[in-house]
Design an enzyme around this catalytic site. Structure first.
Site, PDB file in Angstrom:
ATOM      1  N   HIS A 160       0.832  -1.211   0.000  1.00  7.94           N
ATOM      2  CA  HIS A 160       0.000   0.000   0.000  1.00  7.94           C
ATOM      3  C   HIS A 160       0.869   1.265   0.000  1.00  7.94           C
ATOM      4  O   HIS A 160       0.471   2.303   0.545  1.00  7.94           O
ATOM      5  CB  HIS A 160      -0.946   0.018   1.201  1.00  7.94           C
ATOM      6  CG  HIS A 160      -1.819  -1.191   1.305  1.00  7.94           C
ATOM      7  ND1 HIS A 160      -2.992  -1.336   0.606  1.00  7.94           N
ATOM      8  CD2 HIS A 160      -1.663  -2.342   2.013  1.00  7.94           C
ATOM      9  CE1 HIS A 160      -3.539  -2.502   0.888  1.00  7.94           C
ATOM     10  NE2 HIS A 160      -2.744  -3.150   1.732  1.00  7.94           N
ATOM     11  N   SER A 281      14.769  22.043 -15.885  1.00 10.08           N
ATOM     12  CA  SER A 281      13.568  22.849 -16.042  1.00 10.08           C
ATOM     13  C   SER A 281      13.883  24.068 -16.898  1.00 10.08           C
ATOM     14  O   SER A 281      14.971  24.647 -16.795  1.00 10.08           O
ATOM     15  CB  SER A 281      13.053  23.293 -14.673  1.00 10.08           C
ATOM     16  OG  SER A 281      12.111  24.344 -14.793  1.00 10.08           O
ATOM     17  N   LYS A 287      16.454  22.365 -10.873  1.00  7.62           N
ATOM     18  CA  LYS A 287      15.753  21.107 -11.048  1.00  7.62           C
ATOM     19  C   LYS A 287      16.575  20.083 -11.833  1.00  7.62           C
ATOM     20  O   LYS A 287      17.244  20.388 -12.805  1.00  7.62           O
ATOM     21  CB  LYS A 287      14.418  21.330 -11.784  1.00  7.62           C
ATOM     22  CG  LYS A 287      13.393  22.119 -11.016  1.00  7.62           C
ATOM     23  CD  LYS A 287      13.014  21.483  -9.700  1.00  7.62           C
ATOM     24  CE  LYS A 287      12.275  20.162  -9.877  1.00  7.62           C
ATOM     25  NZ  LYS A 287      10.955  20.300 -10.511  1.00  7.62           N
ATOM     26  N   ASN A 289      15.043  16.669 -13.178  1.00  7.86           N
ATOM     27  CA  ASN A 289      13.772  15.943 -13.239  1.00  7.86           C
ATOM     28  C   ASN A 289      13.956  14.524 -13.783  1.00  7.86           C
ATOM     29  O   ASN A 289      14.723  14.311 -14.729  1.00  7.86           O
ATOM     30  CB  ASN A 289      12.780  16.695 -14.136  1.00  7.86           C
ATOM     31  CG  ASN A 289      12.469  18.082 -13.609  1.00  7.86           C
ATOM     32  OD1 ASN A 289      12.363  18.271 -12.403  1.00  7.86           O
ATOM     33  ND2 ASN A 289      12.348  19.042 -14.500  1.00  7.86           N
ATOM     34  N   GLU A 294       9.605   8.884 -15.780  1.00  6.69           N
ATOM     35  CA  GLU A 294       8.222   9.356 -15.859  1.00  6.69           C
ATOM     36  C   GLU A 294       7.610   9.006 -17.213  1.00  6.69           C
ATOM     37  O   GLU A 294       6.455   8.555 -17.294  1.00  6.69           O
ATOM     38  CB  GLU A 294       8.172  10.861 -15.618  1.00  6.69           C
ATOM     39  CG  GLU A 294       8.467  11.261 -14.178  1.00  6.69           C
ATOM     40  CD  GLU A 294       8.576  12.755 -13.977  1.00  6.69           C
ATOM     41  OE1 GLU A 294       8.428  13.196 -12.831  1.00  6.69           O
ATOM     42  OE2 GLU A 294       8.793  13.496 -14.968  1.00  6.69           O
ATOM     43  N   GLN A 326      -7.681  -2.904 -42.138  1.00  6.83           N
ATOM     44  CA  GLN A 326      -6.563  -2.021 -42.474  1.00  6.83           C
ATOM     45  C   GLN A 326      -6.115  -1.229 -41.249  1.00  6.83           C
ATOM     46  O   GLN A 326      -4.955  -0.822 -41.150  1.00  6.83           O
ATOM     47  CB  GLN A 326      -6.989  -1.068 -43.589  1.00  6.83           C
ATOM     48  CG  GLN A 326      -5.907  -0.077 -44.003  1.00  6.83           C
ATOM     49  CD  GLN A 326      -6.339   0.754 -45.187  1.00  6.83           C
ATOM     50  OE1 GLN A 326      -6.496   0.251 -46.296  1.00  6.83           O
ATOM     51  NE2 GLN A 326      -6.559   2.044 -44.964  1.00  6.83           N
ATOM     52  N   LYS A 329      -2.793  -1.776 -38.396  1.00  6.75           N
ATOM     53  CA  LYS A 329      -1.356  -1.492 -38.500  1.00  6.75           C
ATOM     54  C   LYS A 329      -0.895  -0.326 -37.642  1.00  6.75           C
ATOM     55  O   LYS A 329       0.153  -0.401 -37.002  1.00  6.75           O
ATOM     56  CB  LYS A 329      -0.987  -1.266 -39.967  1.00  6.75           C
ATOM     57  CG  LYS A 329      -1.163  -2.513 -40.806  1.00  6.75           C
ATOM     58  CD  LYS A 329      -0.980  -2.227 -42.281  1.00  6.75           C
ATOM     59  CE  LYS A 329      -1.543  -3.367 -43.082  1.00  6.75           C
ATOM     60  NZ  LYS A 329      -3.007  -3.537 -42.867  1.00  6.75           N
TER      61      LYS A 329
END
Length: 462
Positions: A160, A281, A287, A289, A294, A326, A329
């Site tokens: 959890h 950023s 930053k 990231n 992600e 068709q 694809k």
């Protein structure tokens, strides 16, 4: 045949297709990638025509050479597509006929675009599957290598998304690999069902030309030919299953990516992504990231969407070829392109990941991680588990009310619980070592898992 001769099927019609209808039906921008498979199938079909006595050896060779020339021209980007080329199959046939005239018009005898397109897609996916399976194995081997490296390093396992019990980093990483081995198994199982040649099924009912479909299947490298011509041209479960397997694998990758995103959160600080797999950023200079993980996490939704698209297109179609088919694809090609990109990016991110084993060990100081060990110590002393569970829960509530934890229990209190020397329970190494059975988190068990996984992945144990 001239470039403005119209569609290859135009003999029955007195009116040219409406521009908007022709645009709706045109798929060459999507299925052009099948050109090599289309030519491979064409060469095999030409050989079947020769074996049936319908063309001479010289005609067979000329047709085969023309097919290869058209393929090479398209791959080089120098082929001039006709406005009436609906798909790659029409374009290849037109290219051959433009070169050979009447001889080129013999190419399509005994075959239909219905069996041809099904053959092309199977050939394409069978080739792609080997590359995808290799990418899955590569990620699995990278995970096993990191699991060996951290086979004895404790970390909090969770349920959890909350800390639950101590495990090892190696145990956690091996869990991801076991899922990947099932993905490899699913790909292998898919291959056994996919290796069936539809060529020779025609539009739906084969032909009267006595073509040897067994020999054609053998030439194309399939395990066997179709068993029912109507099924061969109208079913797309080979495509749907491939995308389903891809979606399951992408789901496993998203869970790995979610773990990496969590571990590398500075608020937790258990690991750090290499800069090569991070981005900055455009506004905030500080930053770093975790965009790679992600995006890997999000791509699972995209491939799942490909499966939903296919399922929605295919459900309810009557037997026989329908032009709806068709639309198989675009989703399968999207899955084919997306999955290896995720696999390769995660392999690089995982290989270069800096794991802070000390930070993970420090997180195991949480005394709540050892509540189950306390209850099981009571069980070993003869207390029924439900009673041990109740006693431990009551103890934890009392300690919480008193502003204390299990680490604050005195020797007398441990003795009173019937657990002499109970303070030793609150140790991650001891807790993990006690779980040494097969599949458990103890270092020896993790190393045994690594050996088994290496064998499944086809890697040599260091």
């Amino acid at each position: 045949m001239t470039a403005d001769a119209g569609p290859l099927w135009g003999g029955r019609f007195s009116t040219a297709p409406a521009i908007e209808a022709e645009a709706l039906g045109r798929s060459i921008e999507i299925d052009e990638r099948l050109v090599s498979q289309d030519v491979e199938a064409g060469v095999a079909h030409v050989a079947a025509l020769h074996d049936a006595g319908l063309i001479t050896a010289e005609e067979r060779d000329r047709l085969s050479e023309a097919l290869v020339e058209v393929r090479d021209e398209i791959l080089r980007g120098s082929h001039r597509f006709d406005p009436h080329d609906e798909d790659i199959h029409s374009a290849v046939e037109r290219g051959v006929t433009d070169r050979l005239g009447d001889l080129g018009e013999k190419l399509h005898a005994g075959r239909s675009r219905n069996d041809l397109v099904s053959t092309d897609v199977r050939l394409y996916l069978l080739a792609v599957e080997r590359t995808i399976a290799a990418d899955v194995r590569a990620l699995g081997r990278a995970l096993v290598a990191r699991a060996r490296e951290h086979c004895a390093d404790p970390m909090p396992g969770s349920t959890h998304a909350r800390a639950a019990q101590p495990v090892t980093v190696g145990h956690h990483l091996c869990a991801h690999v076991w899922a990947l081995t099932r993905d490899v198994g699913r790909l292998e199982d898919w291959r056994t069902r996919a290796s069936v040649s539809p060529l020779g099924a025609g539009a739906l009912a084969t032909s009267t030309l006595d073509l040897d479909v067994v020999a054609t299947a053998r030439r194309l490298g399939f395990d066997r030919p179709f068993e029912n011509s109507l099924d061969a041209v109208s079913d797309r479960d080979v495509v749907q299953e491939y995308v389903a397997v891809s979606a399951i694998c992408a789901t496993h990758l998203s869970r790995l990516a979610a773990d990496l995103a969590r571990w590398t959160d500075p608020a937790i600080g258990w690991a750090e992504l290499d800069e090569a797999y991070s981005t900055g950023s455009s506004m905030m200079p500080q930053k770093r990231n975790p965009d790679t993980v992600e995006l890997a996490r999000a791509k699972a939704a995209r491939i799942a969407g490909d499966f939903v698209t296919l399922a929605a297109v295919l459900q309810g179609l009557p037997l026989g070829y329908q032009r709806d088919l068709q639309e198989d694809k675009a989703p399968v090609f999207d899955a084919v392109d997306t999955l290896p990109a995720v696999l390769q990016a995660l392999t690089g991110a995982l290989t270069t990941l800096r794991i802070d084993a000390d930070a993970m060990r420090a997180a195991c100081d949480d005394p709540g991680l050892y509540a189950t060990d306390v209850a099981e110590a009571m069980v070993r002393a003869g207390v029924p588990f439900r009673e041990a569970h109740r006693r431990t829960g009551t103890l934890l509530k009392r300690l919480d009310d008193e502003g204390r934890s299990l680490r604050d229990l005195t020797t007398d209190e441990w003795d009173g619980l019937g657990i002499p020397g109970g303070a030793s329970i609150l140790d991650p190494d001891r807790s993990i070592a006690a779980r040494s059975g097969p599949g458990g988190p103890a270092p020896a068990s993790v190393l045994a898992q690594c050996d088994a996984l290496d064998a499944l992945l086809g890697a040599k144990t260091p």
